[in-house]
Design an enzyme around this catalytic site. Sequence first.
Site, PDB file in Angstrom:
ATOM      1  N   ASP A  19      11.581 -10.694 -13.746  1.00  0.00           N
ATOM      2  CA  ASP A  19      12.241 -11.353 -12.614  1.00  0.00           C
ATOM      3  C   ASP A  19      13.539 -10.581 -12.388  1.00  0.00           C
ATOM      4  O   ASP A  19      14.483 -10.676 -13.187  1.00  0.00           O
ATOM      5  CB  ASP A  19      12.521 -12.825 -12.950  1.00  0.00           C
ATOM      6  N   TYR A  62       4.283  -3.047   8.761  1.00  0.00           N
ATOM      7  CA  TYR A  62       2.972  -2.829   8.147  1.00  0.00           C
ATOM      8  C   TYR A  62       2.275  -1.671   8.862  1.00  0.00           C
ATOM      9  O   TYR A  62       2.704  -1.240   9.943  1.00  0.00           O
ATOM     10  CB  TYR A  62       2.114  -4.090   8.243  1.00  0.00           C
ATOM     11  N   GLU A  63       1.188  -1.246   8.247  1.00  0.00           N
ATOM     12  CA  GLU A  63       0.407  -0.106   8.728  1.00  0.00           C
ATOM     13  C   GLU A  63       0.347   0.051  10.253  1.00  0.00           C
ATOM     14  O   GLU A  63       0.759   1.065  10.810  1.00  0.00           O
ATOM     15  CB  GLU A  63      -1.019  -0.236   8.156  1.00  0.00           C
ATOM     16  N   ASP A  83       0.606   3.739   6.015  1.00  0.00           N
ATOM     17  CA  ASP A  83       0.871   3.361   4.622  1.00  0.00           C
ATOM     18  C   ASP A  83       0.586   4.517   3.666  1.00  0.00           C
ATOM     19  O   ASP A  83       1.490   5.086   3.066  1.00  0.00           O
ATOM     20  CB  ASP A  83      -0.017   2.175   4.226  1.00  0.00           C
ATOM     21  N   PHE A 142      10.365  -2.102  -0.684  1.00  0.00           N
ATOM     22  CA  PHE A 142      10.700  -3.455  -0.264  1.00  0.00           C
ATOM     23  C   PHE A 142      11.192  -3.438   1.175  1.00  0.00           C
ATOM     24  O   PHE A 142      11.492  -2.376   1.731  1.00  0.00           O
ATOM     25  CB  PHE A 142      11.829  -4.027  -1.150  1.00  0.00           C
ATOM     26  N   ARG A 193      19.935  -6.416  -2.449  1.00  0.00           N
ATOM     27  CA  ARG A 193      20.111  -7.851  -2.776  1.00  0.00           C
ATOM     28  C   ARG A 193      19.797  -8.133  -4.239  1.00  0.00           C
ATOM     29  O   ARG A 193      20.286  -9.087  -4.821  1.00  0.00           O
ATOM     30  CB  ARG A 193      19.249  -8.734  -1.856  1.00  0.00           C
ATOM     31  N   GLY A 208      -7.675  20.433  19.073  1.00  0.00           N
ATOM     32  CA  GLY A 208      -7.310  21.851  19.034  1.00  0.00           C
ATOM     33  C   GLY A 208      -7.875  22.609  20.222  1.00  0.00           C
ATOM     34  O   GLY A 208      -8.255  22.015  21.234  1.00  0.00           O
ATOM     35  N   GLY A 209      -7.935  23.906  20.083  1.00  0.00           N
ATOM     36  CA  GLY A 209      -8.341  24.762  21.191  1.00  0.00           C
ATOM     37  C   GLY A 209      -9.851  24.905  21.339  1.00  0.00           C
ATOM     38  O   GLY A 209     -10.320  25.539  22.293  1.00  0.00           O
ATOM     39  N   GLN A 217       0.764  -1.247   0.000  1.00  0.00           N
ATOM     40  CA  GLN A 217       0.000   0.000   0.000  1.00  0.00           C
ATOM     41  C   GLN A 217       0.799   1.305   0.000  1.00  0.00           C
ATOM     42  O   GLN A 217       0.451   2.253  -0.721  1.00  0.00           O
ATOM     43  CB  GLN A 217      -0.952   0.017   1.220  1.00  0.00           C
TER      44      GLN A 217
END
Length: 478
Positions: A124, A189-190, A219, A148, A155, A298-299, A68
């Site tokens: 690939d 993750y997220e 994400d 990644f 790599r 907030g205020g 995502q």
Amino acid sequence: MAKKAKKSKTKVKAKSKAASKKVVKLKAKKPAATAKAGNGLPKPSSRPYGAAGKALDGVKILDFTHVQSGPTCTQLLAYMGADCIKVERPGVGDITRGQLRDVKGADSLYFTMLNGNKRSITIDSKHPKGKEILERLIKHCDVLVENFAPGALDRMGLTWDYIHKTNPRMIVASVKGFGPGPYEDCKVYENVAQCTGGAASTTGFREGPPLVTGAQIGDSGTGLHLAFGICAALYQRTRTGRGQKVFAAMQDGVLNLARVKLRDQQRLAHGPLTEYSQYGEGIPFGSATPRAGNDSGGGQPGWILKCKGWESDPDAYIYFITQAPVWEAICDLIGKPEWKTDPDYAKPPARLPRLKSIFATIEEWTKTKTKFEVMDICNQHDIPVGPILSMKEIAEEKSLRDTGTVVEVDHPGRGKYLTVGNPIKLSDSPCEVARSPLLGEHTEEILGKVLGYSASEITEIKGSGAITPQEKSRAEAA
Ligand code: COA
């Protein structure tokens, strides 16, 4: 003395007169020079707005993103006109193509809603021929975007040194879970980002556990940060001619969005946070910013209140803000005109210890109306309120369709689906939302038309297994 003072004043006056003359002279010169140079820009286009192309026309993205965060970034760039070439693993593709599937055999909404306006090529990246194709893509493109796991790009052999040597103009943009430090190698993750970026510890109710939010601030939020960094790097490249690394850590992105909570952390050192309802309830503060339930950040105090139908409709609620300038209108509306002059209610500081009972009283009024009736009535008095809209209501909201924020797209595999169009509107860069690509849909087109491979070379590449799943390529070659 007086005379002297007068004299020196005159001197100063004379001096400043001369100085201002000088300034005038300079002022007169500078704009002329600037106008002549056009600030380095072309003449303003005489084409009608929206007919002069797209903001990122000509920008080529090597899109190595998945899931995502990265796809959010590249989809935004594509919405702005960039040519996004999404590289996917042959036969597999972005893992989200198959995740949370609703239509058997078709790309999931998870994938389709994050990959519109892109082209897909399968390569690939670990196959020697695949590496060669990638090298051509690196030479061709302006930006490589990837998210990644840490180290995966290296790599593949696609280190910064290699990329920069191959194409010194290339911008390499990455999302990772964490910046340099103890967690830099972690996969994220997220919700990991929501927790480590300070959002979860400050979300939820004081008496309950930390909560994650539905908005994907880790994400999609970080993808948005990355897109901004890429645009800035593209702009800087127009002066320097060289690419650079753009890095957005999800923890940093979440913290940036939770910055008001770090504000509150520091305020704690100077006393209780009086706008938090826990202050009014007499509950002492601890050493860290607490969870604030539905208190406003907030205020201007606010809270979520029940509306007519709340007993059966989980979304029959409204966010109600008791903004100080409209306090008197609120008192009249809810049938409490005496609060306008009552010293316990008339001024904001007096109200702070009573917020809970004030909102309970307002709720007695909102419960007699639907959330949309409350919205209509309050807006007539400039009282800021927000009906809690369900996703069903949002999907059906005409104004969001009209502005292109919610768009219906047709897809060969799954039929019509809704997606979120470009939430950022540019007056000279209209956005037409296109469906997401099928896996490898543009492989041949990109190899031939973009990278210049001949038909026979493409046949050879197909047989090599670099763009097709291993088993398939062998069967096809036989
Ligand atoms: N050809 C060949 N191999 C490919 C490929 C391709 N076209 N595309 C990806 N791969 C390989 C990678 O090289 C990697 O292999 P390696 O680990 O052996 O070197 C492998 O696929 C898996 O990549 P990875 O990123 O580790 O995927 P994952 O599914 O295990 O992890 C995440 C997913 C999201 C946890 C991880 O990518 C991550 O932490 N990303 C950074 C933070 C982030 O963006 N998180 C939010 C996601 S929404």
